[in-house]
Enzyme design. Structure first.
Site, PDB file in Angstrom:
ATOM      1  N   SER A 133       0.863  -1.174   0.000  1.00 45.11           N
ATOM      2  CA  SER A 133       0.000   0.000   0.000  1.00 45.11           C
ATOM      3  C   SER A 133       0.898   1.222   0.000  1.00 45.11           C
ATOM      4  CB  SER A 133      -0.863   0.013   1.261  1.00 45.11           C
ATOM      5  OG  SER A 133      -1.524   1.246   1.446  1.00 45.11           O
ATOM      6  N   TYR A 146      -2.161  -1.620  10.969  1.00 46.13           N
ATOM      7  CA  TYR A 146      -2.224  -1.799   9.508  1.00 46.13           C
ATOM      8  C   TYR A 146      -0.920  -1.351   8.856  1.00 46.13           C
ATOM      9  CZ  TYR A 146      -3.366  -1.019   4.635  1.00 46.13           C
ATOM     10  OH  TYR A 146      -3.340  -1.025   3.263  1.00 46.13           O
TER      11      TYR A 146
END
Length: 283
Positions: A133, A146
């Site tokens: 990401s 995360y």
């Protein structure tokens, strides 16, 4: 010419589903894996082989890899896409949830890589694609666990790339920005449950709105953009080590490289709508 074989995880929706269809259209024999097999009927209808797999269950991963090798005789591409976003204040998130986040986003990807590598080494070729990401390069409020998983997968990919290069194996990192998938809704819902009350409630409300509010949805890129990028990478003779694609990915990563830690903190508070009132935990 031998037909190349690809395994795509997290293929029941979003990036995984789009990638499975894209690789199938490019002539790959594609195996699509997810926990919810019933959501992959459209993939099966398109000629994709669907597999039941839980990336936190070693037996299911071993069974899937054994089936692929038995049926296809090889594996050329592994797309580690399975993952989710667990958001909440560090103080609030139970360590059981933190471990679950790492089990899915990191250890599942690494274990599948371990299972694929002996076959790729034997054939002296292959590509491991790890979906991280832009969150593997930047940080946002309330996203510690995360971001921790994505930072970890970025580092693991770098080390792995050096290890397997002598065997003709490529390791590619895809760093999506904002993408129109279920990810934002799931992450925002978890955030509201975990930190929606108490000291961090103001931050949680602002952050959740920035993740899946109407304004955010309008800016998100389609999953097909990531699928096209993956297809480009696995088809390249010498793929790039990283591809930052999707809404905000390149600008945010570039901005992070320019700003100091505190300057970036301030920018993220402004960008996510976290005000001084929210910082104080007041309604």
């Amino acid at each position: 010419m031998t037909t190349k074989v690809a395994l795509v995880t997290g293929a029941s929706a979003g990036i995984g589903e789009a990638t499975a269809l894209k690789l199938k259209a490019q002539g790959y024999t594609v195996y699509a894996a997810a926990r919810r097999v019933e959501r992959m009927r459209s993939l099966a209808a398109a000629g994709v082989h669907v597999l039941s797999m839980d990336v936190t269950d070693d037996a299911s991963m071993q069974t899937a890899m054994t089936r692929i090798i038995a049926e296809a005789g090889r594996i050329d591409v592994l797309v580690n896409n399975a993952g989710y976003g667990s958001y909440g204040a560090v103080e609030d998130v139970p360590l059981s949830e933190a471990r679950a986040q790492f089990d899915v986003n990191v250890f599942g990807a690494v274990r599948l890589t371990q299972l694929a590598l002996p076959h790729m080494r034997a054939q002296r070729s292959g590509t491991i694609v790890n979906i991280t990401s832009m969150g593997g390069k930047i940080h946002t409020p309330l996203g510690a666990w995360y971001h921790g998983t994505k930072f970890a997968l970025e580092a693991i990919s770098d080390c792995l790339r050096m290890e397997v290069q002598p065997f003709g194996i490529d390791v590619v990192v895809i760093e999506p920005g904002g993408i129109k998938t279920e990810w934002a809704d799931i992450a925002a819902d978890k955030l509201r449950v975990i930190s929606g009350k108490g000291a961090y409630a103001g931050q949680a409300r602002a952050m959740a709105e920035s993740m899946n509010g109407e304004a955010s949805r309008k800016r998100q890129s389609p999953p097909q953009l990531i699928a096209d990028t993956i297809a480009k990478a696995v088809s390249a003779r010498r793929p790039r080590t990283r591809y930052a694609v999707g809404f905000g990915a390149k600008p945010m990563i570039f901005l992070r490289s320019l700003l100091s830690d505190r300057a970036f903190d301030g920018f993220m508070r402004m960008a996510t709508g976290i005000s001084r009132t929210a910082l104080a935990g007041k309604p």
